[in-house]
Design an enzyme around this catalytic site. Structure first.
Site, short mmCIF file in Angstrom:
data_model
loop_
_atom_site.label_atom_id
_atom_site.label_comp_id
_atom_site.label_asym_id
_atom_site.label_seq_id
_atom_site.Cartn_x
_atom_site.Cartn_y
_atom_site.Cartn_z
N ASP A 237 -41.69 81.61 118.27
CA ASP A 237 -42.91 81.84 117.50
C ASP A 237 -44.12 81.76 118.43
O ASP A 237 -44.43 80.70 118.95
CB ASP A 237 -43.00 80.78 116.39
CG ASP A 237 -43.98 81.16 115.30
OD1 ASP A 237 -44.79 82.09 115.53
OD2 ASP A 237 -43.94 80.53 114.23
N ASP B 207 -45.05 88.34 115.41
CA ASP B 207 -45.09 87.27 116.41
C ASP B 207 -43.95 86.27 116.32
O ASP B 207 -44.05 85.20 116.91
CB ASP B 207 -46.44 86.55 116.35
CG ASP B 207 -46.63 85.84 115.02
OD1 ASP B 207 -45.79 86.01 114.13
OD2 ASP B 207 -47.64 85.13 114.87
N GLU B 208 -42.89 86.56 115.62
CA GLU B 208 -41.79 85.60 115.58
C GLU B 208 -40.45 86.28 115.37
O GLU B 208 -40.37 87.37 114.79
CB GLU B 208 -42.02 84.54 114.51
CG GLU B 208 -42.16 85.09 113.13
CD GLU B 208 -42.37 83.99 112.08
OE1 GLU B 208 -41.68 82.97 112.13
OE2 GLU B 208 -43.22 84.18 111.21
#
Length: 398
Positions: free
Chosen positions: A13, A103-104
């Site tokens: 993350d 983003d993860e």
DNA sequence: TCTGGGGTCCTAGGACCC
DNA sequence: TCTGGGGTCCTAGGACCC
């Protein structure tokens, strides 16, 4: 040796993603509180978070909490580029990567011990490589299940690495506040707090039937399973999105019907363009509206056949909008959105012909397929619309 | 404390079919 | 004439996530 139930799932993350990209690209922002987005906070650097600034907070409140913050406008293409670079590192770390958002991602590193080392070693190397190759800080949680890995990364943020060994899962999990459970938002947290339940351990002591009564069937069962650390979901590669949409806030001033229609046209254009680029077709057109009092409604219509055709989606959206006319006049419109859902109900209907291949054999093959499925009149429509759009063979309802 | 833009999944009711 | 149960699809709304 392969150990059943070893901690092999990584949740990676990126920290304060948009804000970190801004700090990476502009050295003057490093070490300073940074807020991305003016009207509403899209992301806040950890320096800004220290002042209480949070994602989704109103811009005015954020500036009041942190007057020294640098507010920058979002640069979506830079974030998309950084995301791609990070996912290249993920893909180099494991063949089993499931993207969750920009983003993860989850990575399953089971079976990689001989080639790449232990999960902890892989996680440490992944963090180092994201730092070196992408220039961004990232936190990784490592555990036996997706859920625990995600909780672990949340606890380890920012710029951290946390491994939850299988024999310490419950002692890690049970003291945590219920808000750490994936799927517990403000509404669920309130319902639990009303019953004096505040930790995961307290949730775990309740019978499943009680949770189902409080929260509904799916949410109750889900929470019960998570609190008992049961999460059998595998890491899934190549998950496809189920809807594509776009929306636009209109501000508080009254808009003329013509102005609203112009926004609708641009939204539909954006959505159908993205659908064609992605090679997707969909059947359900969803119109999303928000009013002056912040109440929301959706209106949807399902077409008989899937399409990515601008005109078809637009006509449907305009019709849905006209159905909501009385509400709009009464309450004032502040946001309009369009989405196409039910994507690829039938993948065989996904006949996409990019313009540069729109000749000769590819077209013939596609049209044969259309003819076989829908008869020759469908072929006529497909050709006409294909030429007009230059892109897809849209399958329009009559 | 007034609020962006992108998504996911679940629920409940009604229509419709067998 | 009145009545069952089961299944699917559609629509609208709600909660949640980043």
């Amino acid at each position: 040796m392969f150990v059943f139930g070893a901690a092999t799932i990584l949740h990676a993350d990126l920290d304060a993603f948009y804000a970190s990209v801004e700090q990476r690209d502009d050295p003057r922002l490093r070490g300073r509180p940074v807020i991305v987005g003016a009207g509403v906070v899209l992301a806040a650097s950890y320096e800004a978070k220290a002042f209480g600034v949070r994602t989704a907070m109103g811009g005015r409140q954020a500036r009041r909490l942190c007057p020294g913050a640098v507010v920058v406008p979002p640069r979506m293409s830079a974030y998309a580029e950084a995301s791609k670079a990070a996912f290249r590192v993920f893909d180099d770390s494991s063949p089993l990567v499931e993207g969750l958002s920009i983003d993860e991602a989850f990575l399953d590193v089971r079976g990689l011990e001989r080639i790449s080392g232990t999960p902890t070693e892989i996680a440490a190397r992944l963090r180092r490589e994201v730092r070196e190759r992408v220039g961004l800080p990232i936190t990784v949680g490592v555990a036996r299940t997706k859920f625990l890995a995600k909780v672990a990364s949340g606890v380890a943020k920012p710029d951290g690495l946390l491994v939850v060994p299988p024999d310490r899962e419950l002692s890690f999990l049970h003291p945590l506040p219920v808000e750490h459970l994936w799927g517990v938002g403000p509404a669920t947290a309130r319902k639990l707090h009303e019953r004096r339940i505040s930790t995961v351990g307290e949730v775990a002591r309740l019978p499943e039937t009680v949770l189902v009564t409080i929260l509904g069937r799916a949410a109750g069962r889900h929470l019960y399973a998570l609190a008992h650390n049961r999460d059998p979901r595998p890491v899934v590669v190549g998950r496809r999105r189920r809807s594509i949409g776009s929306q636009c806030a209109l501000g508080r001033s009254r808009k003329t019907p013509e102005a609203v229609d112009a926004v609708l046209v641009s939204l539909v254009d954006r959505v159908t363009r993205r659908m064609r680029i992605a090679g997707r077709v969909g059947r359900t057109v969803v119109l999303r509206l928000r009013f002056g009092d912040f109440s929301r409604v959706t209106r949807s219509h399902t077409l008989p056949l899937p399409t990515a055709h601008t005109q078809t989606v637009l006509l449907t959206a305009q019709w849905l909008l006209s159905c909501a006319k009385p509400e709009i006049e009464r309450r004032g419109l502040t946001l309009v959105g369009v989405a196409v859902a039910n994507l690829d109900d039938d993948s065989s209907l996904q006949l996409v012909l990019p313009l540069d291949r729109f000749s000769g054999t590819a077209l013939d093959v596609a049209l044969d397929e259309v003819r076989r499925r829908f008869g020759s009149t469908a072929v006529t429509r497909a050709v006409l619309l294909g030429r007009e759009q230059g892109f897809t063979v849209p399958l329009l309802p009559d």
